[in-house]
Design a protein around this motif. Sequence first.
Motif, short mmCIF file in Angstrom:
data_model
loop_
_atom_site.label_atom_id
_atom_site.label_comp_id
_atom_site.label_asym_id
_atom_site.label_seq_id
_atom_site.Cartn_x
_atom_site.Cartn_y
_atom_site.Cartn_z
N ILE A 48 1.45 7.16 9.38
CA ILE A 48 0.43 5.96 8.78
C ILE A 48 -0.99 6.04 9.42
O ILE A 48 -1.89 5.60 8.52
N PHE A 49 -1.04 6.06 10.58
CA PHE A 49 -2.47 5.89 11.36
C PHE A 49 -3.30 7.36 11.16
O PHE A 49 -4.49 7.13 11.84
N ALA A 50 -2.85 8.21 10.56
CA ALA A 50 -3.65 9.45 10.37
C ALA A 50 -4.99 8.74 9.83
O ALA A 50 -6.27 9.54 9.95
N ALA A 51 -4.65 7.93 8.86
CA ALA A 51 -6.07 7.43 8.01
C ALA A 51 -7.00 6.38 8.65
O ALA A 51 -7.69 5.43 8.14
N TYR A 93 -5.27 -1.89 9.04
CA TYR A 93 -4.67 -1.61 10.26
C TYR A 93 -5.03 -2.94 10.97
O TYR A 93 -5.89 -3.54 10.96
N ASN A 104 -10.33 -0.03 6.04
CA ASN A 104 -10.96 1.30 5.81
C ASN A 104 -12.31 1.13 4.87
O ASN A 104 -13.20 1.60 4.86
#
Lengths: 221, 299
Positions: free
Chosen positions: A21-24, B168, B194
């Motif tokens: 999930i946190f790769a991006a 996030y 993002n």
Amino acid sequence: MNFFKSQKNVWWAVTAFSVVIFAAACKKEYIQNVNDICFEQEVLPIFQSSCTQSGCHNSSSRQSGYDFSNYDGIMRAVKPGDYKVSEVYHIITTPFGIMPPSPYNRLSDEQITTIALWIDQGAADSPCQTVACDTAHVTLSGSVIPILDNYCNGCHGGGSPSAGINLTNYTGVKTSAANGSLLGSVKWSSGYSAMPKGSNKLSACNIAKIEKWIALGAKND
Amino acid sequence: MQKLINQLFVFAIFCLAVNLAHAQDEPSMLDALGEEQTIEYTTNAFKSPRVINSHSMEMLHPGTMDFRILHRFGDVSAGYYQFFGLDQASMRMAFDFGLTKNLMVGVGRSTSKKELDTFAKYRLLWQSTGKRNMPISLIFVAGATMNGLKDPVGNAEVPANFSRRMAYYYEAIIGRKFSERFTMQLSPTLVHRNIVQNKLVPNDLYALGIGGRFKVTQRLAIVWDYGYVINRFPANLSHNPLSLGVDIETGGHVFQLHFSNAVGMNERAYLSDDNSNWRKGEIRFGFNLSRIFQIKKNN
């Protein structure tokens, strides 16, 4: 679900899922404006509509020494390239002593963004690209309301709309359209009060859009 | 550079917390004197793992699942025609799982932006008295949200892809149950998006949450939840989410009824989306319904 019996496996599962999930998570993008903000057509109308009422920041009253009816006057409160330290940005967003003062409304987020982006792009007295006038698809929400917001609703909106004419909602616009005062005022026809007061006439394109919308029946579209 | 500082900051908090936890494990002088003491962990600081919108210092018990249904209605100021906002509902459905004593995870889906969200919540420090005296609980939450709209960006020239849908959040919760009735918590939060609307909108939003509870009776408590967003663009204090409500406990259910100006129900949504304005009376009614199921036998 034997896999999840062991606490170690639970940890592995959570970690693996997080990695995916946190790769991006490290992207930093913003939607780029293709065209620069145009002072004459996009920024100046906001100032003229919302700041230069009688007794405020126009060339005769010069409230607090500021005249926001032209480029040079506005630049006295602008630091090109840095909207954060520009007095103009501060005063339209501060929670205390905000401008425009009550009973006028706070500028919309879109208007504040336009001003800040223009300052960020260097606050030039930029010549504008001539855009072909599109009167083929005229609607209230898409064509007329944006014009009214930028040129009229500094006065004809908020808590006490000027002359009791409120152009922020359909009922108000419809009333003015029906009695002919909307078109008469923006065309500076004799017998009507020339609008916008104290600044330039609307562009021929904007007037054409309003005229077309009224001709189509002044519908709430 | 900014990103590096962020990462260092998060890392520093983590290290500090781990160190504190270890430091506290060492036997005190009292133990050396042979006095028999047990650790009394503080429980029921809140009735549920959420204050109203934000995470609370409570955790789920291991082996339990919390099924949550959240509703937010339209503006109360819309009047009788919209039945004071109740005609327009937006909802989030969520399943949270307690994995171990100090770890829980969850997934949720909101109608607003068809957004999926997931999080992991880990308790580094647990407020306790007795053999181990710990004045606060410290909890770390990391989560991700994914915009599920067909056109998440809203600009024909910017095609949608996985990373442009994602946002996030990282949150540290520092909480203390001061007395049987009164609990307060602070939650510094970082929301990373993002992609944002224009150059001036920050990708990283910093916020400070302040939540609390005052217990009136065994089954009824008053709760409040505020998020101060430090670097919102355009700056607008009245868009900060402020919620006031009551928690009502009935058997296995917790009802959280509240009034709020927040529209969204996950961290990205209620901190970064446009909320309405309290001062103009643009508040909305909402409720959270929480039902806890035992899904695994405790050994």
